[in-house]
Design a protein around this motif. Structure first.
Motif, mmCIF file in Angstrom:
data_model
loop_
_atom_site.group_PDB
_atom_site.id
_atom_site.type_symbol
_atom_site.label_atom_id
_atom_site.label_comp_id
_atom_site.label_asym_id
_atom_site.label_seq_id
_atom_site.Cartn_x
_atom_site.Cartn_y
_atom_site.Cartn_z
ATOM 1 N N LEU A 173 0.525 10.457 0.990
ATOM 2 C CA LEU A 173 1.644 9.869 1.746
ATOM 3 C C LEU A 173 2.966 10.319 1.127
ATOM 4 O O LEU A 173 3.011 10.683 -0.057
ATOM 5 N N PRO A 174 4.047 10.279 1.907
ATOM 6 C CA PRO A 174 5.354 10.693 1.366
ATOM 7 C C PRO A 174 5.729 9.889 0.113
ATOM 8 O O PRO A 174 5.356 8.724 -0.029
ATOM 9 N N ARG A 175 6.468 10.524 -0.778
ATOM 10 C CA ARG A 175 6.824 9.928 -2.067
ATOM 11 C C ARG A 175 7.544 8.591 -1.931
ATOM 12 O O ARG A 175 7.297 7.664 -2.690
ATOM 13 N N SER A 178 7.376 6.465 0.578
ATOM 14 C CA SER A 178 6.718 5.650 1.589
ATOM 15 C C SER A 178 6.469 4.224 1.075
ATOM 16 O O SER A 178 5.883 4.023 0.014
ATOM 17 N N LYS A 179 6.926 3.234 1.861
ATOM 18 C CA LYS A 179 6.672 1.838 1.512
ATOM 19 C C LYS A 179 5.180 1.522 1.639
ATOM 20 O O LYS A 179 4.643 0.732 0.878
ATOM 21 N N VAL A 180 4.536 2.151 2.602
ATOM 22 C CA VAL A 180 3.093 1.956 2.773
ATOM 23 C C VAL A 180 2.364 2.402 1.506
ATOM 24 O O VAL A 180 1.476 1.717 1.000
ATOM 25 N N LYS A 181 2.745 3.545 0.991
ATOM 26 C CA LYS A 181 2.136 4.089 -0.227
ATOM 27 C C LYS A 181 2.331 3.116 -1.391
ATOM 28 O O LYS A 181 1.379 2.793 -2.113
ATOM 29 N N THR A 182 3.558 2.644 -1.572
ATOM 30 C CA THR A 182 3.869 1.726 -2.665
ATOM 31 C C THR A 182 3.061 0.441 -2.555
ATOM 32 O O THR A 182 2.445 -0.008 -3.527
#
Length: 134
Positions: A24-26, A28-32
């Motif tokens: 996921l993009p760096r 990205s809130k979803v990733k976090t």
């Protein structure tokens, strides 16, 4: 979601999901949030059990589906008492464990426990009321 739902959360599935989250993009809130959720719940899993942590309501829905099926066989069953069936539907029980439970569970003890722990339902109150009126 597919990995966790089908296999549960443990060290192996944590690593699989964490690797997927890295794509996921760096920013990205979803990733976090996903990585934080994975870390938190892996700790919970490690504290609770060696088994994978179940992260799906499918099992609970199946359990209550089985419970409802059993209730349909006895439509007059008292909901408060019949809820005691739910643990019997969980997992598999060995014959020896069932025999031991049946040999140590006396009706009088069950009646006292039920009286103490299971409140009267409206149906039970109505039956008791009309029993004394006839």
């Amino acid at each position: 979601m597919e990995i966790i739902k089908n296999k549960g959360l443990n060290k192996v599935t944590y690593q699989q999901c964490y690797q997927l989250s890295k794509t996921l993009p760096r920013n990205s809130k979803v990733k976090t949030h996903l990585q934080a959720w994975l870390k938190k719940h892996l700790q919970i899993q490690a504290e609770l059990t060696e088994l994978p942590l179940l992260s799906s309501s499918d099992i609970i829905e199946t359990l209550f589906g089985n419970y409802k099926y059993m209730l349909e066989r006895s439509p007059q069953a008292d909901m408060n008492r019949s809820v005691l069936l739910i643990p019997a539907l969980c997992g598999s029980r060995k014959e020896a464990v069932i025999d031991q439970a049946l040999n140590k569970a006396f009706q009088v003890d069950l009646a006292h426990w039920e009286e103490k722990n299971i409140p009267y339902t409206v149906r039970k109150k109505r039956q008791e009321f009309f029993k004394h009126k006839s």
